[in-house]
Design an enzyme around this catalytic site. Structure first.
Site, PDB file in Angstrom:
ATOM      1  N   HIS A   1       1.985  -4.887  16.191  1.00  0.00           N
ATOM      2  CA  HIS A   1       1.053  -3.707  16.191  1.00  0.00           C
ATOM      3  C   HIS A   1      -0.369  -4.397  15.693  1.00  0.00           C
ATOM      4  O   HIS A   1      -0.617  -5.608  15.706  1.00  0.00           O
ATOM      5  CB  HIS A   1       1.302  -2.530  15.239  1.00  0.00           C
ATOM      6  CG  HIS A   1       1.511  -3.330  13.731  1.00  0.00           C
ATOM      7  ND1 HIS A   1       0.610  -3.623  12.965  1.00  0.00           N
ATOM      8  CD2 HIS A   1       2.892  -3.752  13.141  1.00  0.00           C
ATOM      9  CE1 HIS A   1       1.257  -4.111  11.674  1.00  0.00           C
ATOM     10  NE2 HIS A   1       2.567  -4.173  12.064  1.00  0.00           N
TER      11      HIS A   1
ATOM     12  N   HIS B   1       4.329 -16.691  13.623  1.00  0.00           N
ATOM     13  CA  HIS B   1       3.587 -15.510  12.929  1.00  0.00           C
ATOM     14  C   HIS B   1       2.995 -15.837  11.692  1.00  0.00           C
ATOM     15  O   HIS B   1       1.804 -15.650  11.451  1.00  0.00           O
ATOM     16  CB  HIS B   1       4.687 -14.443  13.234  1.00  0.00           C
ATOM     17  CG  HIS B   1       3.951 -13.147  12.880  1.00  0.00           C
ATOM     18  ND1 HIS B   1       2.897 -12.483  13.638  1.00  0.00           N
ATOM     19  CD2 HIS B   1       4.162 -12.348  11.722  1.00  0.00           C
ATOM     20  CE1 HIS B   1       2.796 -11.288  13.122  1.00  0.00           C
ATOM     21  NE2 HIS B   1       3.294 -11.416  11.950  1.00  0.00           N
TER      22      HIS B   1
ATOM     23  N   GLY C   1       8.306  -5.830   3.332  1.00  0.00           N
ATOM     24  CA  GLY C   1       7.398  -5.059   4.262  1.00  0.00           C
ATOM     25  C   GLY C   1       8.295  -4.028   5.035  1.00  0.00           C
ATOM     26  O   GLY C   1       7.958  -2.914   5.000  1.00  0.00           O
TER      27      GLY C   1
ATOM     28  N   GLY D   1       0.776  -7.845   6.063  1.00  0.00           N
ATOM     29  CA  GLY D   1       0.548  -6.559   5.483  1.00  0.00           C
ATOM     30  C   GLY D   1       0.804  -6.236   4.171  1.00  0.00           C
ATOM     31  O   GLY D   1       0.059  -5.514   3.512  1.00  0.00           O
TER      32      GLY D   1
ATOM     33  N   ASN E   1      -1.704  -4.417  -0.237  1.00  0.00           N
ATOM     34  CA  ASN E   1      -1.429  -3.505  -1.459  1.00  0.00           C
ATOM     35  C   ASN E   1      -2.200  -4.040  -2.616  1.00  0.00           C
ATOM     36  O   ASN E   1      -2.046  -5.033  -3.365  1.00  0.00           O
ATOM     37  CB  ASN E   1       0.041  -3.686  -1.709  1.00  0.00           C
ATOM     38  CG  ASN E   1       0.756  -2.909  -2.869  1.00  0.00           C
ATOM     39  OD1 ASN E   1      -0.044  -2.731  -3.772  1.00  0.00           O
ATOM     40  ND2 ASN E   1       1.721  -1.945  -2.418  1.00  0.00           N
TER      41      ASN E   1
ATOM     42  N   ARG F   1     -10.419  -1.947   6.245  1.00  0.00           N
ATOM     43  CA  ARG F   1     -11.314  -1.406   5.169  1.00  0.00           C
ATOM     44  C   ARG F   1     -12.963  -1.230   5.697  1.00  0.00           C
ATOM     45  O   ARG F   1     -13.525  -2.185   6.340  1.00  0.00           O
ATOM     46  CB  ARG F   1     -11.555  -2.329   3.845  1.00  0.00           C
ATOM     47  CG  ARG F   1     -10.065  -2.764   3.195  1.00  0.00           C
ATOM     48  CD  ARG F   1      -9.721  -1.499   2.414  1.00  0.00           C
ATOM     49  NE  ARG F   1      -8.263  -2.198   1.550  1.00  0.00           N
ATOM     50  CZ  ARG F   1      -7.027  -1.742   1.684  1.00  0.00           C
ATOM     51  NH1 ARG F   1      -6.888  -0.820   2.693  1.00  0.00           N
ATOM     52  NH2 ARG F   1      -6.459  -2.338   1.155  1.00  0.00           N
ATOM     53  N   ALA F   2     -13.453   0.103   5.595  1.00  0.00           N
ATOM     54  CA  ALA F   2     -14.784   0.183   5.671  1.00  0.00           C
ATOM     55  C   ALA F   2     -15.570  -0.404   4.382  1.00  0.00           C
ATOM     56  O   ALA F   2     -15.457  -0.152   3.196  1.00  0.00           O
ATOM     57  CB  ALA F   2     -15.127   1.861   5.637  1.00  0.00           C
TER      58      ALA F   2
ATOM     59  N   ARG G   1      -5.212  11.495  -1.248  1.00  0.00           N
ATOM     60  CA  ARG G   1      -5.773  10.150  -0.879  1.00  0.00           C
ATOM     61  C   ARG G   1      -6.909   9.949  -1.790  1.00  0.00           C
ATOM     62  O   ARG G   1      -7.940  11.032  -1.538  1.00  0.00           O
ATOM     63  CB  ARG G   1      -6.076  10.135   0.633  1.00  0.00           C
ATOM     64  CG  ARG G   1      -4.770  10.487   1.359  1.00  0.00           C
ATOM     65  CD  ARG G   1      -4.294   9.169   2.023  1.00  0.00           C
ATOM     66  NE  ARG G   1      -4.949   8.437   2.440  1.00  0.00           N
ATOM     67  CZ  ARG G   1      -5.176   8.461   3.900  1.00  0.00           C
ATOM     68  NH1 ARG G   1      -4.636   9.517   4.608  1.00  0.00           N
ATOM     69  NH2 ARG G   1      -5.917   7.607   4.458  1.00  0.00           N
TER      70      ARG G   1
ATOM     71  N   ARG H   1     -10.492   1.431  -6.317  1.00  0.00           N
ATOM     72  CA  ARG H   1     -10.595   0.534  -5.650  1.00  0.00           C
ATOM     73  C   ARG H   1     -12.135   0.102  -5.257  1.00  0.00           C
ATOM     74  O   ARG H   1     -12.472   0.525  -4.376  1.00  0.00           O
ATOM     75  CB  ARG H   1      -9.685   0.648  -4.303  1.00  0.00           C
ATOM     76  CG  ARG H   1      -9.409  -0.555  -3.633  1.00  0.00           C
ATOM     77  CD  ARG H   1      -8.541  -0.183  -2.355  1.00  0.00           C
ATOM     78  NE  ARG H   1      -9.241   0.773  -1.576  1.00  0.00           N
ATOM     79  CZ  ARG H   1      -8.948   1.512  -0.508  1.00  0.00           C
ATOM     80  NH1 ARG H   1      -7.596   1.684  -0.347  1.00  0.00           N
ATOM     81  NH2 ARG H   1      -9.728   1.993   0.318  1.00  0.00           N
TER      82      ARG H   1
END
Length: 545
Positions: free
Chosen positions: A11, A123, A178, A285, A289, A392-393, A422, A472
């Protein structure tokens, strides 16, 4: 040496270009195709390539496919073992077949490319290189990779010295932190391989009542790996098909989250003892976290911890390119930042606005205009500079708001059309961050750790304080990002708060906006008060000429 990195197998397909050891460009395919995560992580989709992002990377450098010395593909089908079909039904063989044929697929997608220059990079080695070779402090560090799966493993622990990786530990499938987290995500009614961050957010609302059980089910080994026993999720909380989340779901999320944190801490401790390194780099991935990352930083044995901003599979495009560069004994320069995607000139943006027949202004200083709007409690869409690489923006494609209004959390979740549990994040001036936040690392420019909000500040910036008293954060250094630095300073001058709310510029189920047309579509469909796009400002009232 010119190396194009490609991630395509699972993905988040992406492409990255490394020229003479320097990162020139990197972008995710979803930003071009407008399909969230680029594609679903199914064996059927393994043939799909990040064609648009690859073409853009080459165009950014003025190259053609025939100019490349190598293409690094972040998966090695030769490592897949017979009998792994159980991981993805009966379709694993199809995925492997598509991977083997990737050189021909790439030559078709990028005319002029010689399929003979395509190199398969394991990978997890690609993940490792995206951290160990891209980190800002040089080429020597321990590296910890954890994700759902690679070819036949789900974890790597290693050591980088002089740009070369020594693998010290690897956890073979089916044991996978994961995949366990993905399974929980699906059980809680979310989309697996997509919504795991929602589970992390949900965990802060629960109590880890099943912690002891998960300590029995998930155990580390003396070899630097771990074992996971079968888990009966329904015995702990009923599967959520639809409807509201209950306290039992939050408690289950909290229990798994806690055990993942503990296991990662134990793996980091083993790795430190095995390597003696002062510094740890992380990817995969699971490294997204941020709660677990903070515990590793605060409680682990390493003096410094650096996490790849594109820690998920998109980052393996960059890592694969860096790995191939390093194998040719060419030095790899640290990653210059996460702003590696597309950018648009003022003239290009103006042309787009004129074509759309919209009313806009060109303020003397867009930063002042935005600070005034934020101080007036307006929601601002911010579109500036090169797009971010990773999920992330980071002040390039962001939604901004006033952090002092508690109701702005619900307001932004309504704007984006997402769940009310959220959280949103604070963007803070780097030289003021320690006044407001503690425990996590400062500076923290990539929003990959959580910090405790100092008690005296919690009531002053309630919109960005999580239910557990954390946030965060993203720190902004005005020398590195002068435009956003001015916004923060101007906002602080008006409100006394060196912080603004920052969340990604998109709506639920859509990728972050990437080009001006995306920005206009988002602005036109959501209740956003002001769009600051390049030097121009568009306001909600009076859009059409």
């Amino acid at each position: 040496m010119r190396v194009l990195g490609i991630n395509a197998i699972f993905h988040d397909p992406a492409a990255a270009l490394v020229v003479d050891g320097r990162v020139v460009a990197a972008a995710e395919e979803e930003r071009f195709s407008r399909r969230k995560h680029g594609k679903r992580p199914l064996a059927f989709s393994a043939w799909e390539l990040p064609e648009q992002s690859a073409r853009w990377c080459l165009a950014k450098a003025g190259l053609t496919p025939s100019d490349l010395d190598a293409v690094a593909y972040s998966y090695d089908p030769g490592l897949v073992e017979p009998g792994q079909q159980g991981l993805d039904g009966d379709w694993e063989e199809l995925r492997t077949t598509y991977a083997r044929r990737a050189p021909r697929f790439l030559a078709t997608a990028l005319p002029g490319l010689d399929p003979g220059i395509v190199r398969f990079v394991p990978h997890h080695m690609a993940h490792a290189a995206s951290a160990g070779l891209a980190a800002p402090f040089g080429a020597d560090s321990a590296v910890l990779v954890a994700d759902g799966r690679g070819e036949c493993a789900s974890h790597l622990g290693g050591s980088y010295r002089d740009g070369q990786l020594e693998v010290l530990a690897s956890q073979r499938l089916p044991h996978s932190l994961g995949l366990m987290y993905e399974s929980l995500t699906e059980h809680l009614g979310f989309l697996r391989s997509s919504d795991e961050y929602k589970v992390m957010a949900l965990a802060s609302y629960g109590t880890p009542v099943h912690a002891d059980l998960f300590r029995e089910l998930v155990r580390t080994t003396d070899e630097g790996g771990f074992r996971i026993e079968p888990i009966d999720w329904n015995a702990l909380a009923k599967r959520r098909e639809s409807g509201e989340l209950g306290p039992e779901h939050a408690d289950l999320a909290a229990s798994v989250q806690l055990r993942v944190e503990e296991v990662l801490l134990e793996l980091a401790g083993w790795l430190h003892e095995a390597t003696g390194h002062r510094r740890l780099t992380m990817a995969g991935g699971v490294a997204l976290n941020c709660v677990a990352n903070t515990r590793i930083h605060a409680e682990g044995p390493f003096e410094e911890v650096w996490v790849q901003p594109a820690a998920g599979d998109a980052g393996t495009a960059l890592g694969a390119a860096l790995h191939v560069t390093a194998t040719e004994d060419a030095p790899a320069a640290p990653m210059p930042g996460a702003d590696l995607g597309r950018e648009f000139s003022a003239q290009e943006i103006r042309q787009c606005l004129d074509t759309a027949n919209l009313v806009y202004t060109e303020p003397a200083d867009i930063a002042v205009t935005v600070a005034e709007a934020l101080a007036d409690d307006q929601v601002v869409a911010w579109f500036q500079g090169r797009a971010e690489y990773g999920p992330r923006a980071l002040g390039r494609r962001s939604l901004l708001a006033h952090p002092g209004r508690a109701e702005n959390l619900a307001r932004l979740n309504d704007v984006k059309g997402r769940e009310q549990f959220r959280p949103v994040a604070p963007m803070v001036l780097a030289d003021r961050a320690a006044e407001l936040f503690e425990r996590g690392p400062i500076p923290s420019p990539h929003m990959l750790f959580v910090h405790d909000v100092r008690p005296e500040w919690r009531a002053r910036i309630p919109a960005v304080v999580h239910v557990d008293g954390t946030a965060r954060i993203q720190t902004v250094d005005p020398e590195q990002d002068p435009l956003m630095g001015r916004v923060l300073r101007e906002f602080a001058a008006r409100t006394g708060l060196p912080v603004v709310v920052n969340t990604s510029l998109n709506t639920a189920g859509r990728p972050m906006v990437d080009d001006p047309r995306d920005a206009l579509e988002c602005f036109g469909s959501a209740p956003i008060d002001l769009l600051a796009i390049g030097p121009f400002a568009l306001r909600r009232k009076g859009l059409a000429r």
